[in-house]
Design a protein around this motif. Structure first.
Motif, PDB file in Angstrom:
ATOM      1  N   VAL A  83       0.857  -1.183   0.000  1.00 24.24           N
ATOM      2  CA  VAL A  83       0.000   0.000   0.000  1.00 24.24           C
ATOM      3  C   VAL A  83       0.894   1.234   0.000  1.00 24.24           C
ATOM      4  O   VAL A  83       1.843   1.321   0.778  1.00 24.24           O
ATOM      5  CB  VAL A  83      -0.917   0.020   1.237  1.00 24.24           C
ATOM      6  N   VAL A  84       0.592   2.187  -0.872  1.00 21.21           N
ATOM      7  CA  VAL A  84       1.303   3.465  -0.898  1.00 21.21           C
ATOM      8  C   VAL A  84       0.273   4.558  -0.685  1.00 21.21           C
ATOM      9  O   VAL A  84      -0.719   4.639  -1.418  1.00 21.21           O
ATOM     10  CB  VAL A  84       2.045   3.679  -2.238  1.00 21.21           C
ATOM     11  N   ASP A  85       0.476   5.384   0.335  1.00 26.36           N
ATOM     12  CA  ASP A  85      -0.519   6.416   0.616  1.00 26.36           C
ATOM     13  C   ASP A  85      -0.317   7.618  -0.298  1.00 26.36           C
ATOM     14  O   ASP A  85       0.565   7.634  -1.167  1.00 26.36           O
ATOM     15  CB  ASP A  85      -0.505   6.808   2.099  1.00 26.36           C
ATOM     16  N   ALA A  86      -1.142   8.647  -0.118  1.00 27.85           N
ATOM     17  CA  ALA A  86      -1.117   9.813  -0.997  1.00 27.85           C
ATOM     18  C   ALA A  86       0.204  10.563  -0.934  1.00 27.85           C
ATOM     19  O   ALA A  86       0.544  11.313  -1.846  1.00 27.85           O
ATOM     20  CB  ALA A  86      -2.267  10.753  -0.657  1.00 27.85           C
ATOM     21  N   ALA A  87       0.966  10.364   0.146  1.00 34.54           N
ATOM     22  CA  ALA A  87       2.260  11.022   0.289  1.00 34.54           C
ATOM     23  C   ALA A  87       3.411  10.140  -0.166  1.00 34.54           C
ATOM     24  O   ALA A  87       4.583  10.512  -0.011  1.00 34.54           O
ATOM     25  CB  ALA A  87       2.479  11.438   1.748  1.00 34.54           C
TER      26      ALA A  87
END
Length: 321
Positions: free
Chosen positions: A255-259
């Motif tokens: 998972v890669v968040d918006a940042a």
């Protein structure tokens, strides 16, 4: 109102329509039992009219959308319970912020969001929110496209409205954003959250006993609590109690968040018409933010991802830490 500010409301409105239809059907066959003490809540249901509006989490009689795999990687070896315990350990390491009722909880976030819940391009917007620590004033916020460092909009007041009647403004301030009075013992906190659930503003005739009494209501209230500031020991207690609650699952794949931070996603129960995941750093297990997805015709698509960048206590809206 521009497209960026308007976009989250479409997703929330659809989920609210799903909830309204569901509870209306329940009301036809179930008694419309009303809970006398439900009018005093820990948090009132509200929606932010901006790009950081989170996917609305709606509990309704224990129904939840079936979990769907996101990505081709195998699930992480740790269970949701184990990750919640690790997140509690990480929460205890955070410095504690204190606030007076007249101060504000400042939060800066990045939100990647679609124009429409299940179609259209994604946009990344930076937001700065000033939420009243004591619940004595409305939240104020400003936004800019992440691609334009000088593109900040004007500071705006975000008033609450009624999810059942979007045209009706509630005659009340938004709930306190500083949760300094939450119990720090998991058992006591669980009891507190059950006695003070987030107010969903259910339609007349809804079976409130079934909705608010469902096990997943704890997750719904917890998701609302973490929108504000929770002191380290209380946040640790929150994650410890969620570790013991049934229904949460770890989503497969990286998972890669918006940042751009790599994390692990825990899917929480109690959502109709979509899914809401809590994101934690893959290495430190610090809480990163949330992501929301919609399910249409059995197909799941990512709607938004909100990455919390920094939180501070300030004296007035517009002031930066």
């Amino acid at each position: 109102m521009n497209e960026i500010e308007r976009s989250p409301r479409g997703f929330e409105d659809q989920l609210l329509r799903d909830l309204t239809a569901h509870v209306a059907r329940r009301a036809e066959t179930a008694s419309a039992a009303r809970l006398a003490g439900r009018r005093t809540r820990l948090l009132r249901g509200w929606r932010l009219a901006g790009a950081t509006g989170l996917a609305v989490a709606l509990t309704a009689g224990g129904l939840a959308v079936q979990t769907m795999r996101l990505g081709d990687q195998p699930p992480p070896t740790a269970s949701a319970s184990e990750i919640f315990h690790l997140a509690a350990d990480a929460a205890r390491q955070q410095p504690e912020l204190t606030a007076r009722p007249d101060q504000y909880v400042f939060t800066e976030s990045l939100a990647t969001i679609r124009d429409m819940p299940d179609s259209g391009p994604y946009r990344t917007t930076r937001s700065q929110l000033w939420q009243s620590a004591g619940g004595v004033a409305y939240t104020q916020a400003r936004y800019r496209p992440e691609t334009d460092p000088n593109g900040w909009g004007e500071l705006k007041v975000l008033r609450i409205d009624d999810p059942v009647d979007p045209e009706k403004e509630l005659d009340a301030f938004q709930p306190p954003a500083y949760h300094g009075d939450l119990p720090i013992d998991p058992d006591e906190l669980l009891r507190y959250l059950r006695e003070h659930p987030v107010d969903l503003h259910l339609p007349e005739g809804a079976d409130e006993a079934a909705v608010y009494g469902d096990e997943s209501m704890v997750y719904t209230t917890a998701r609302a609590v973490v929108r504000g500031y929770v002191p380290p020991r209380a946040l640790a207690a929150l994650f410890e109690l969620l570790a013991r609650q049934p229904g949460a699952v770890v989503i497969s794949g990286d998972v890669v968040d918006a940042a751009g931070r790599h994390g692990v996603a825990i899917r929480t129960p109690g959502v109709i018409g979509g899914n809401v995941d809590l994101l934690f750093d893959r290495d430190t297990h610090a809480f990163l933010g949330t992501r929301g997805s919609v399910v249409r015709n059995g197909k799941e698509s990512l709607y938004d991802a909100v990455a919390v960048l920094r939180t501070a206590i300030v004296d007035r809206p517009g002031q930066l830490p």
